[in-house]
Write a protein that holds these residues in place. Structure first.
Motif, PDB file in Angstrom:
ATOM      1  N   ARG A   9       4.689   8.342   5.802  1.00 33.40           N
ATOM      2  CA  ARG A   9       5.248   7.656   4.638  1.00 33.40           C
ATOM      3  C   ARG A   9       6.157   8.642   3.897  1.00 33.40           C
ATOM      4  O   ARG A   9       5.720   9.743   3.538  1.00 33.40           O
ATOM      5  CB  ARG A   9       4.140   7.190   3.706  1.00 33.40           C
ATOM      6  N   THR A  10       7.383   8.244   3.738  1.00 35.85           N
ATOM      7  CA  THR A  10       8.345   9.070   3.003  1.00 35.85           C
ATOM      8  C   THR A  10       8.720   8.331   1.730  1.00 35.85           C
ATOM      9  O   THR A  10       8.990   7.127   1.765  1.00 35.85           O
ATOM     10  CB  THR A  10       9.619   9.284   3.854  1.00 35.85           C
ATOM     11  N   ALA A  18      13.886  13.468  -0.149  1.00 38.05           N
ATOM     12  CA  ALA A  18      12.755  12.788   0.497  1.00 38.05           C
ATOM     13  C   ALA A  18      11.468  13.568   0.271  1.00 38.05           C
ATOM     14  O   ALA A  18      11.447  14.796   0.341  1.00 38.05           O
ATOM     15  CB  ALA A  18      13.026  12.679   1.991  1.00 38.05           C
ATOM     16  N   VAL A  19      10.380  12.836  -0.047  1.00 36.62           N
ATOM     17  CA  VAL A  19       9.053  13.463  -0.155  1.00 36.62           C
ATOM     18  C   VAL A  19       8.214  12.915   0.990  1.00 36.62           C
ATOM     19  O   VAL A  19       7.998  11.705   1.082  1.00 36.62           O
ATOM     20  CB  VAL A  19       8.368  13.114  -1.499  1.00 36.62           C
ATOM     21  N   LEU A  20       7.788  13.806   1.873  1.00 36.60           N
ATOM     22  CA  LEU A  20       6.945  13.372   2.996  1.00 36.60           C
ATOM     23  C   LEU A  20       5.499  13.337   2.533  1.00 36.60           C
ATOM     24  O   LEU A  20       4.844  14.372   2.463  1.00 36.60           O
ATOM     25  CB  LEU A  20       7.092  14.361   4.163  1.00 36.60           C
ATOM     26  N   ALA A  21       5.009  12.156   2.173  1.00 36.63           N
ATOM     27  CA  ALA A  21       3.645  12.056   1.637  1.00 36.63           C
ATOM     28  C   ALA A  21       2.608  12.050   2.761  1.00 36.63           C
ATOM     29  O   ALA A  21       1.534  12.615   2.620  1.00 36.63           O
ATOM     30  CB  ALA A  21       3.513  10.798   0.795  1.00 36.63           C
ATOM     31  N   LEU A  22       2.941  11.418   3.885  1.00 39.66           N
ATOM     32  CA  LEU A  22       2.077  11.441   5.071  1.00 39.66           C
ATOM     33  C   LEU A  22       2.976  11.751   6.255  1.00 39.66           C
ATOM     34  O   LEU A  22       3.978  11.070   6.465  1.00 39.66           O
ATOM     35  CB  LEU A  22       1.414  10.070   5.325  1.00 39.66           C
ATOM     36  N   HIS A  23       2.599  12.782   7.046  1.00 35.26           N
ATOM     37  CA  HIS A  23       3.536  13.098   8.146  1.00 35.26           C
ATOM     38  C   HIS A  23       2.954  14.034   9.194  1.00 35.26           C
ATOM     39  O   HIS A  23       3.056  15.229   9.072  1.00 35.26           O
ATOM     40  CB  HIS A  23       4.834  13.661   7.582  1.00 35.26           C
ATOM     41  N   PRO A  24       2.495  13.567  10.278  1.00 36.23           N
ATOM     42  CA  PRO A  24       1.931  12.243  10.481  1.00 36.23           C
ATOM     43  C   PRO A  24       0.427  12.377  10.318  1.00 36.23           C
ATOM     44  O   PRO A  24      -0.116  13.468  10.455  1.00 36.23           O
ATOM     45  CB  PRO A  24       2.302  11.948  11.937  1.00 36.23           C
ATOM     46  N   LEU A  25      -0.228  11.288  10.053  1.00 34.73           N
ATOM     47  CA  LEU A  25      -1.667  11.352   9.779  1.00 34.73           C
ATOM     48  C   LEU A  25      -2.429  10.510  10.810  1.00 34.73           C
ATOM     49  O   LEU A  25      -2.139   9.330  10.977  1.00 34.73           O
ATOM     50  CB  LEU A  25      -1.949  10.832   8.367  1.00 34.73           C
ATOM     51  N   ASP A  26      -3.364  11.154  11.490  1.00 35.08           N
ATOM     52  CA  ASP A  26      -4.219  10.459  12.470  1.00 35.08           C
ATOM     53  C   ASP A  26      -5.646  10.534  11.972  1.00 35.08           C
ATOM     54  O   ASP A  26      -6.178  11.620  11.752  1.00 35.08           O
ATOM     55  CB  ASP A  26      -4.145  11.145  13.838  1.00 35.08           C
ATOM     56  N   ILE A  51      -1.587   2.281   1.569  1.00 39.03           N
ATOM     57  CA  ILE A  51      -1.134   1.692   2.847  1.00 39.03           C
ATOM     58  C   ILE A  51      -2.266   0.865   3.457  1.00 39.03           C
ATOM     59  O   ILE A  51      -2.061  -0.264   3.912  1.00 39.03           O
ATOM     60  CB  ILE A  51      -0.665   2.797   3.817  1.00 39.03           C
ATOM     61  N   LEU A  52      -3.490   1.417   3.435  1.00 35.31           N
ATOM     62  CA  LEU A  52      -4.619   0.694   4.047  1.00 35.31           C
ATOM     63  C   LEU A  52      -4.942  -0.596   3.299  1.00 35.31           C
ATOM     64  O   LEU A  52      -5.497  -1.527   3.877  1.00 35.31           O
ATOM     65  CB  LEU A  52      -5.861   1.599   4.097  1.00 35.31           C
ATOM     66  N   SER A  53      -4.599  -0.632   2.007  1.00 35.96           N
ATOM     67  CA  SER A  53      -4.877  -1.865   1.260  1.00 35.96           C
ATOM     68  C   SER A  53      -3.663  -2.782   1.236  1.00 35.96           C
ATOM     69  O   SER A  53      -3.649  -3.760   0.494  1.00 35.96           O
ATOM     70  CB  SER A  53      -5.323  -1.527  -0.161  1.00 35.96           C
ATOM     71  N   THR A  54      -2.639  -2.443   2.019  1.00 39.49           N
ATOM     72  CA  THR A  54      -1.431  -3.264   2.231  1.00 39.49           C
ATOM     73  C   THR A  54      -0.503  -3.348   1.024  1.00 39.49           C
ATOM     74  O   THR A  54       0.384  -4.195   0.998  1.00 39.49           O
ATOM     75  CB  THR A  54      -1.739  -4.716   2.717  1.00 39.49           C
ATOM     76  N   VAL A  55      -0.682  -2.494   0.018  1.00 38.08           N
ATOM     77  CA  VAL A  55       0.244  -2.579  -1.117  1.00 38.08           C
ATOM     78  C   VAL A  55       1.449  -1.663  -0.928  1.00 38.08           C
ATOM     79  O   VAL A  55       2.382  -1.696  -1.722  1.00 38.08           O
ATOM     80  CB  VAL A  55      -0.448  -2.300  -2.481  1.00 38.08           C
ATOM     81  N   LEU A  56       1.424  -0.858   0.129  1.00 41.92           N
ATOM     82  CA  LEU A  56       2.535   0.048   0.401  1.00 41.92           C
ATOM     83  C   LEU A  56       2.787   0.030   1.908  1.00 41.92           C
ATOM     84  O   LEU A  56       1.838   0.057   2.700  1.00 41.92           O
ATOM     85  CB  LEU A  56       2.134   1.467  -0.040  1.00 41.92           C
ATOM     86  N   LEU A  57       4.064  -0.011   2.278  1.00 40.86           N
ATOM     87  CA  LEU A  57       4.386  -0.031   3.711  1.00 40.86           C
ATOM     88  C   LEU A  57       4.513   1.388   4.251  1.00 40.86           C
ATOM     89  O   LEU A  57       5.077   2.253   3.573  1.00 40.86           O
ATOM     90  CB  LEU A  57       5.717  -0.755   3.935  1.00 40.86           C
ATOM     91  N   PRO A  58       4.019   1.625   5.472  1.00 39.50           N
ATOM     92  CA  PRO A  58       4.274   2.945   6.061  1.00 39.50           C
ATOM     93  C   PRO A  58       5.741   3.058   6.470  1.00 39.50           C
ATOM     94  O   PRO A  58       6.408   2.043   6.689  1.00 39.50           O
ATOM     95  CB  PRO A  58       3.363   2.963   7.299  1.00 39.50           C
ATOM     96  N   THR A  59       6.234   4.280   6.593  1.00 43.66           N
ATOM     97  CA  THR A  59       7.602   4.487   7.079  1.00 43.66           C
ATOM     98  C   THR A  59       7.610   4.382   8.604  1.00 43.66           C
ATOM     99  O   THR A  59       8.515   3.817   9.196  1.00 43.66           O
ATOM    100  CB  THR A  59       8.117   5.875   6.631  1.00 43.66           C
TER     101      THR A  59
END
Ligand SMILES: Nc1ncnc2c1ncn2[C@@H]1O[C@H](COP(=O)(O)OP(=O)(O)OP(=O)(O)O)[C@@H](O)[C@H]1O
Length: 312
Positions: A9-10, A18-26, A51-59
């Motif tokens: 997620r950027t 750009a702020v890389l908030a998740l990159h990449p997360l497994d 993202i998991l609660s669907t209020v934000l889209l992943p990049t």
């Protein structure tokens, strides 16, 4: 029950950077487990919960909850997951606690007596008996937090994302919260718990994941969180004589010395260095001295320092 694969997620700032908030997360979280998500401010914890609660889209990358994709199967995910934020985001201040909780329940299809009973019993469960009909804006932070929890549970979802749920709670309420999480686990819920309270994480979680700068640094069952420090050893000793701490720190194999009136903790890069330190302490008349397992805050500190060094 929760799975992310190469999730990124950027965010774009106003100045275009750009702020890389998740990159990449497994990350994989099994059904019925309480999974603690730990990390410094800005590590990406809230971004993941959103993202998991669907209020934000992943990049890019994918995330699923109960096997449903958070982007393509939003409705099915929403039926199965609730997010509880810390602080007072997401509550309607002029509505009462009861109205806030039952409104959320009605959005999830609860009606009539079922909605009324469920709302009432949750408000009692969270210690709000007698205050149910007061506007939430008159509540303290900790009380609002309890309304949040009741709201998150009203639809009885199998997955709960608790984002700093004890933020603002008094110590007694925070301790009660631990029992409450254990009850939820016994009911079979899957819980992702984001917290800065390491003792809380250790007390209630089955597994812990430390993240930093949007990546997983370490993930393990709670009883093996100390594996994260690798070969590092923690030596506990009596009080050090003046000047010895500085001497020890000059050795490149010594990671850190924390010395106080009651005693000292010396972190070394490996076991051989720890044994040398113990021999040296013995020569200096410092007793007792021995190797002990690290505590959770020490593991956290170690990982955070490593991450900060790597970042820059
Ligand atoms: N709306 C936004 N616009 C730009 N950057 C953002 C936005 N939201 C978050 N960020 C950035 O994304 C990164 C991750 O933020 P996030 O809120 O997920 O961290 P966190 O681990 O939850 O932090 P905390 O422990 O402080 O709650 C941070 O660098 C943050 O500044």
């Amino acid at each position: 029950m929760i799975r992310t694969d190469a999730l990124e997620r950027t965010y774009r700032s106003r100045d275009g950077s750009a702020v890389l908030a998740l990159h990449p997360l497994d990350l994989t979280i099994g059904a019925g487990t309480v999974h603690g998500l730990l990390g410094r401010n800005g590590a990406g914890k809230t971004t993941l919960c959103r993202i998991l609660s669907t209020v934000l889209l992943p990049t890019s990358g994918t995330a699923t909850v109960a096997g449903f994709d958070v982007v393509r199967e939003t409705r099915r995910v929403r039926q199965r997951v609730s997010i509880v934020f810390g602080g007072d985001r997401g509550l309607y201040g002029r509505l009462s606690a009861r109205q806030n909780v039952s409104y959320w329940g009605s959005l999830h299809g609860l009606r009539g007596a079922r909605l009324r009973d469920r709302t009432a019993s949750l408000l009692v469960r969270f210690g709000l008996e007698g205050r149910e009909d007061e506007p939430v804006e008159r509540f303290s932070r900790g009380m609002k937090q309890r309304v949040h929890l009741a709201r998150g549970l009203v639809a009885d979802p199998p997955v709960l994302l608790l984002d700093e749920p004890t933020n603002g709670m008094d110590p007694v309420a925070a301790l009660e919260f631990r029992d409450f999480v254990r009850d939820l686990r016994a009911e079979g819920k899957t819980i992702l718990l984001t917290t800065h309270d390491l003792a809380e994480a250790e007390a209630v979680c089955d597994e812990l994941t430390f993240i930093d700068a949007g990546r997983v640094l370490h993930s393990s069952p709670v009883e093996r969180f100390a594996d994260a420090v690798g070969d590092a050893c923690f030596v506990e000793s009596g009080p050090l004589p003046p000047g010895l701490a500085a001497h020890l720190e000059a050795d490149p194999r010594i990671v850190r010395v924390t010395a106080g009136r009651a005693g000292a903790t010396i972190v070394t890069s490996d076991r051989a260095a720890a044994e040398d330190v113990i021999t040296r302490l013995g020569r200096e008349g410092v007793t007792p001295a021995g190797i002990r397992p690290p505590q959770i805050h020490e593991v956290y500190l170690q990982l955070s320092q490593k991450a900060a060094t790597r970042a820059g």
